[in-house]
Structure formats: structure tokens, C-alpha cells
Design a protein around this motif. Sequence first.
Motif, mmCIF file in Angstrom:
data_model
loop_
_atom_site.group_PDB
_atom_site.id
_atom_site.type_symbol
_atom_site.label_atom_id
_atom_site.label_comp_id
_atom_site.label_asym_id
_atom_site.label_seq_id
_atom_site.Cartn_x
_atom_site.Cartn_y
_atom_site.Cartn_z
ATOM 1 N N HIS A 71 0.829 -1.204 0.000
ATOM 2 C CA HIS A 71 0.000 0.000 0.000
ATOM 3 C C HIS A 71 0.869 1.261 0.000
ATOM 4 O O HIS A 71 0.490 2.275 -0.593
ATOM 5 C CB HIS A 71 -0.961 -0.007 1.186
ATOM 6 N N GLY A 72 2.040 1.198 0.641
ATOM 7 C CA GLY A 72 2.961 2.327 0.589
ATOM 8 C C GLY A 72 3.503 2.539 -0.812
ATOM 9 O O GLY A 72 3.739 3.667 -1.241
ATOM 10 N N GLY A 73 3.684 1.430 -1.543
ATOM 11 C CA GLY A 73 4.090 1.532 -2.945
ATOM 12 C C GLY A 73 3.022 2.184 -3.793
ATOM 13 O O GLY A 73 3.310 3.002 -4.678
ATOM 14 N N HIS A 74 1.767 1.864 -3.517
ATOM 15 C CA HIS A 74 0.655 2.492 -4.236
ATOM 16 C C HIS A 74 0.572 3.975 -3.893
ATOM 17 O O HIS A 74 0.311 4.810 -4.777
ATOM 18 C CB HIS A 74 -0.653 1.786 -3.889
ATOM 19 N N ASN A 75 0.784 4.317 -2.633
ATOM 20 C CA ASN A 75 0.800 5.739 -2.255
ATOM 21 C C ASN A 75 1.808 6.509 -3.089
ATOM 22 O O ASN A 75 1.508 7.590 -3.615
ATOM 23 C CB ASN A 75 1.152 5.893 -0.767
ATOM 24 N N ALA A 76 3.016 5.962 -3.189
ATOM 25 C CA ALA A 76 4.073 6.638 -3.948
ATOM 26 C C ALA A 76 3.713 6.731 -5.426
ATOM 27 O O ALA A 76 3.930 7.771 -6.072
ATOM 28 C CB ALA A 76 5.391 5.890 -3.775
ATOM 29 N N ALA A 77 3.144 5.662 -5.968
ATOM 30 C CA ALA A 77 2.782 5.650 -7.390
ATOM 31 C C ALA A 77 1.745 6.720 -7.698
ATOM 32 O O ALA A 77 1.876 7.471 -8.675
ATOM 33 C CB ALA A 77 2.262 4.273 -7.790
ATOM 34 N N TYR A 78 0.714 6.813 -6.877
ATOM 35 C CA TYR A 78 -0.324 7.813 -7.119
ATOM 36 C C TYR A 78 0.232 9.223 -6.958
ATOM 37 O O TYR A 78 -0.168 10.150 -7.665
ATOM 38 C CB TYR A 78 -1.507 7.594 -6.176
#
Length: 296
Positions: A71-78
Motif C-alpha cells: 500500500h505504501g508503494g501504491h501511495n508513492a505511485a499515485y
Amino acid sequence: MKTITVFTPTYNRAYCLHKCYESLVKQPNQDFVWLIIDDGSTDNTEELVASWIKDGKIDIVYHYQENQGMHGGHNAAYRLTETTLNVCIDSDDNMGENAIQKILDAWEHIKDKPEFAGIVGLDADPDGKIIGTTIPESIKETTLYDLYNVHKVLGDKKLVYRTEVVKKYPAYPIFEGERFVPLGYLYQLIDQDYKLLPLNEVLCDVEYMPDGSSLNILKQYRRHPKGFAFSRKSRMKLAKNFKDRFKNAIHYVSSAMFTKNGSFLKESPRKFITFLAIPFGILLNLYIRFKTKGEF
């Protein structure tokens, strides 16, 4: 600027990341950028990606961060995505054959319709078999919640979102000592305000790896109870019927037992249902402890 960002959160997956890379190189339509979120890898991921960037076969953006979980990876991607659309292809998965063109063709039907958050397409296994079921052709618009709960579609599906939409919503929370919050939290928030265009085309070839979260969900459940409790509270609040609220209340009680949160009932958005769910939550908690014994 490219139209699509394909983002891939990865952690120590240099041994298989090349498959994803090769599937992107093979795309006939190159109207995308590959955003790699290196979530604290200690293997040779950085060197491997640097070699691909040097080759220049596709546009690649590499971002390294301290390990925060999927989910932290998704945060960064967005946060980093600047293109009109975005889609996640996991580090152990491949972009489907001609998937970029399929997305762009579908996008033409909804790009001027702001009520659509994006597209929901199909996943397939390495042999080309659809994961779960296809989407009924009669459905012309849906939410992710309705897709599973009303139309009874089964299996993982691939989501393509408007970037301007996902940026409107809060980032996934980061809990100290934990590395997982179910991604469905954001998707359910988006469901409250937008629709999705169903696309019965394979966008992703999925391979469930032994070290992936999909095959280790009970261990994830026990390792990251704060993240799961957060997700269940949101699902209880937004669920459309008693059955769904009660099911999530059971899981919320179970997660609260792992965190030893004596205030779980007070903090619940559905206190009465949560109270009713306590005996079942205790049983679920005991079941998970039994199934994961020896792991902790």
C-alpha cells in the motif's frame, strides 16, 4: 506526455521482474511509462532497472523508498504519476498481450464522461485461463462493489483509474511496525462517487508466487492487524447491507484481538453489529492463530 502509467511496486523481486519488463517491451502500443516503486529492496533491483533504462527500449521511471509495504508503494505511485491513466502490474505479473491498446480503445468511450473513474478488465493465469469469471456482457457500467456483490463476478480483476480521480482520495495509512493495508480501502471510496467501464479483455497475466501476499493472506492478517482493522472499519461504514456489515464486523473484532485494542467497540462505526459479532470474531481469531501457529 504518455497516456498511461504502468506502476509496479517491488520488493526483492529482481529474480522475476524481468518477465514484467519483457511483457511491456512487447506491447505494440508504447503510449505508457513504466513507474517502478522499489520498496526498500536489498537485492540487485536498482542495478537491473538501471540497465533497462540504459537500453532505452521503453520509458522507465525508477523510485526508491524505505520499505512500507504494497500500500505504501501504491501511495508513492499515485503521488508520482502524471499521466491521464494508471494501472498496477505487480512485480510477479505480466502485462497482457496488446493490453495497452485495449485500454486506450476502451478509454475512448469514457474519456469525456467524468462519472467514470476508469476501467475494470480481466486477469488470466500464465496458461491464458481467466481468473474467476468474465463480466456479463449486459453490464455497461458498474462499481467494483456491485461487480462482486450484485453481479456475482468471481476472481481478481484489473483496475485502470483516472489519475485525477485517485489523487482526490486520502493515501493509505502507514502503521508503525506494519507493512500491509488492504488495497480495497481506496477502491471502495472511489465506488461511492464513480462508475467503472467493464472490459472483457485480459489486461494482466497473473502468477501467484509463493512469497506473494495473495498466497499468504492469513500470515498477512496476523502480521498487520492494524491495517486490516482499519480496512474493516471502512468496509463496515460503507457496506450496503447487513450481511456485508456483519461479516466485516467479525473480521474487525478478530483484528482488534490481535492488537489487544480494548476500545474496539467504542471505535467501531457500527457498534451494535460489532457487539453481535464478538463471539464470531473470537472464533475467527482462534482459527487464524491455529492456522498460523509456528509462524510467530
